[in-house]
Design an enzyme around this catalytic site. Structure first.
Site, PDB file in Angstrom:
ATOM      1  N   LYS A   1      -3.265  -2.934  -2.435  1.00  0.00           N
ATOM      2  CA  LYS A   1      -3.914  -3.187  -0.570  1.00  0.00           C
ATOM      3  C   LYS A   1      -2.451  -3.974  -0.352  1.00  0.00           C
ATOM      4  O   LYS A   1      -2.492  -4.910   0.135  1.00  0.00           O
ATOM      5  CB  LYS A   1      -4.954  -3.775  -0.964  1.00  0.00           C
ATOM      6  CG  LYS A   1      -6.537  -3.134  -1.882  1.00  0.00           C
ATOM      7  CD  LYS A   1      -6.414  -2.083  -1.272  1.00  0.00           C
ATOM      8  CE  LYS A   1      -6.796  -1.883  -0.144  1.00  0.00           C
ATOM      9  NZ  LYS A   1      -6.972  -0.638   0.759  1.00  0.00           N
ATOM     10  N   CYS A   2      -1.296  -3.752  -0.880  1.00  0.00           N
ATOM     11  CA  CYS A   2      -0.837  -4.325  -0.513  1.00  0.00           C
ATOM     12  C   CYS A   2       0.860  -3.184   0.109  1.00  0.00           C
ATOM     13  O   CYS A   2       1.158  -3.453   0.517  1.00  0.00           O
ATOM     14  CB  CYS A   2       0.867  -4.692  -1.829  1.00  0.00           C
ATOM     15  SG  CYS A   2      -0.088  -6.306  -1.991  1.00  0.00           S
ATOM     16  N   GLY A   3       0.471  -2.486   0.869  1.00  0.00           N
ATOM     17  CA  GLY A   3       0.384  -1.828   1.297  1.00  0.00           C
ATOM     18  C   GLY A   3       1.469  -0.318   0.815  1.00  0.00           C
ATOM     19  O   GLY A   3       2.270   0.070   1.098  1.00  0.00           O
TER      20      GLY A   3
ATOM     21  N   ASN B   1       0.563   3.046   0.818  1.00  0.00           N
ATOM     22  CA  ASN B   1       0.459   4.259   1.349  1.00  0.00           C
ATOM     23  C   ASN B   1       1.368   4.161   2.008  1.00  0.00           C
ATOM     24  O   ASN B   1       2.098   5.232   2.716  1.00  0.00           O
ATOM     25  CB  ASN B   1      -1.000   4.786   1.604  1.00  0.00           C
ATOM     26  CG  ASN B   1      -1.383   4.798   1.031  1.00  0.00           C
ATOM     27  OD1 ASN B   1      -1.529   5.774  -0.375  1.00  0.00           O
ATOM     28  ND2 ASN B   1      -2.924   3.952   0.344  1.00  0.00           N
ATOM     29  N   TRP B   2       1.330   2.689   3.292  1.00  0.00           N
ATOM     30  CA  TRP B   2       2.006   3.012   4.377  1.00  0.00           C
ATOM     31  C   TRP B   2       3.361   3.103   4.559  1.00  0.00           C
ATOM     32  O   TRP B   2       4.151   3.702   4.582  1.00  0.00           O
ATOM     33  CB  TRP B   2       2.045   1.398   4.460  1.00  0.00           C
ATOM     34  CG  TRP B   2       2.705   1.213   6.162  1.00  0.00           C
ATOM     35  CD1 TRP B   2       2.940   1.386   7.005  1.00  0.00           C
ATOM     36  CD2 TRP B   2       3.898   0.214   6.268  1.00  0.00           C
ATOM     37  NE1 TRP B   2       3.475   0.810   8.160  1.00  0.00           N
ATOM     38  CE2 TRP B   2       4.790  -0.103   7.436  1.00  0.00           C
ATOM     39  CE3 TRP B   2       4.373  -0.445   5.025  1.00  0.00           C
ATOM     40  CZ2 TRP B   2       5.432  -0.723   7.547  1.00  0.00           C
ATOM     41  CZ3 TRP B   2       5.322  -1.395   5.705  1.00  0.00           C
ATOM     42  CH2 TRP B   2       5.536  -1.903   6.692  1.00  0.00           C
TER      43      TRP B   2
ATOM     44  N   HIS C   1       1.121   0.905  -9.134  1.00  0.00           N
ATOM     45  CA  HIS C   1       0.459  -0.125  -9.079  1.00  0.00           C
ATOM     46  C   HIS C   1       0.898  -0.932 -10.633  1.00  0.00           C
ATOM     47  O   HIS C   1       0.102  -2.182 -10.934  1.00  0.00           O
ATOM     48  CB  HIS C   1      -1.019  -0.040  -9.289  1.00  0.00           C
ATOM     49  CG  HIS C   1      -1.474   0.696  -7.858  1.00  0.00           C
ATOM     50  ND1 HIS C   1      -0.368  -0.387  -6.700  1.00  0.00           N
ATOM     51  CD2 HIS C   1      -2.071   1.144  -7.256  1.00  0.00           C
ATOM     52  CE1 HIS C   1      -1.160   0.160  -5.960  1.00  0.00           C
ATOM     53  NE2 HIS C   1      -2.430   0.950  -5.957  1.00  0.00           N
TER      54      HIS C   1
ATOM     55  N   ARG D   1       2.882  -8.309  -0.914  1.00  0.00           N
ATOM     56  CA  ARG D   1       1.919  -9.089   0.182  1.00  0.00           C
ATOM     57  C   ARG D   1       1.031 -10.706   0.126  1.00  0.00           C
ATOM     58  O   ARG D   1       1.566 -11.218  -1.568  1.00  0.00           O
ATOM     59  CB  ARG D   1       1.151  -8.397   0.927  1.00  0.00           C
ATOM     60  CG  ARG D   1       0.103  -8.625   1.508  1.00  0.00           C
ATOM     61  CD  ARG D   1      -1.464  -7.526   1.895  1.00  0.00           C
ATOM     62  NE  ARG D   1      -2.130  -7.503   2.671  1.00  0.00           N
ATOM     63  CZ  ARG D   1      -3.260  -7.053   2.816  1.00  0.00           C
ATOM     64  NH1 ARG D   1      -3.651  -6.202   2.507  1.00  0.00           N
ATOM     65  NH2 ARG D   1      -3.830  -7.613   3.935  1.00  0.00           N
TER      66      ARG D   1
ATOM     67  N   SER E   1      -8.235  -8.341   0.528  1.00  0.00           N
ATOM     68  CA  SER E   1      -8.804  -7.484   1.072  1.00  0.00           C
ATOM     69  C   SER E   1      -8.883  -6.381  -0.084  1.00  0.00           C
ATOM     70  O   SER E   1      -9.516  -5.260  -0.300  1.00  0.00           O
ATOM     71  CB  SER E   1      -6.647  -7.035   0.960  1.00  0.00           C
ATOM     72  OG  SER E   1      -7.509  -5.035   1.564  1.00  0.00           O
TER      73      SER E   1
END
Length: 189
Positions: A72-74, A76-77, A124, A146, A154
């Protein structure tokens, strides 16, 4: 088979696999959904001892790029941005490696070893669980962080909505595991 048909078939196979994993996870207890490897918890339906052992034999390359993030820290982005950058730099499509380094079947590493460079790999994993070959080859590692408070909130909601992750009855139960994982991450960085 045309490229479009092949892409459609691969997508259908992927979706069928996801459905199978979610169904398996729905029959497991919250404790069974956790897999402990070297003191770090991972989702058991996505990670296995066999995959971690095979991962240790993966040969990193000096021109690989390893994206390391907490969930949840980006992730895929960042993968998408990096692929676009490498496409422009090398004027070809970089190899997309299957999901997270630690997720999936051990056989995927044979496939990964056959892929051309540059390879974009994501994970991860904490530093102590990243295969040593990435450090020996001085692979480029992109660490994405993040705000821990935002990440925790998140991930708490993501975990409670994701069928392959354990559900938490309260924030306090979740936060205890999250805090322990984060402390392990920071100690080894």
């Amino acid at each position: 088979m045309s490229a479009a048909e092949e892409k459609k078939t691969k997508r259908e196979e992927f979706l069928a696999e996801i459905k199978k994993v979610a169904e398996k996870a729905s029959k497991m207890t919250p404790e069974e959904l956790k897999f402990n490897y070297k003191g770090i918890l991972y989702p058991s339906v996505l990670c296995s001892e066999a995959t971690f052992q095979a991962m240790e034999k993966l040969e990193a390359r000096q021109d690989d790029v390893l994206i390391v993030t907490y969930p949840k820290c980006g992730t895929n982005w960042t993968i998408q941005i990096l692929h676009e950058m490498l496409f422009e730099m090398h004027n070809k499509e970089p190899t997309l490696v299957q999901a997270m380094l630690e997720f999936g079947n051990p056989e995927k590493f044979e496939y990964m070893n056959q892929q051309p460079s540059p390879r974009v790999i994501s994970s991860h994993l904490t530093c102590k669980n990243i295969p040593k070959t990435f450090f020996e080859k001085k692979t480029k590692m992109l660490l994405i962080l993040r705000n821990p408070k935002d990440t925790a909130v998140s991930y708490y909601h993501f975990s409670n909505k994701n069928p392959v992750l354990p559900k938490y009855e309260s924030w306090d139960l979740f936060f205890k595991e999250y805090y322990n994982w984060k402390c392990n991450l920071w100690i080894v960085l």
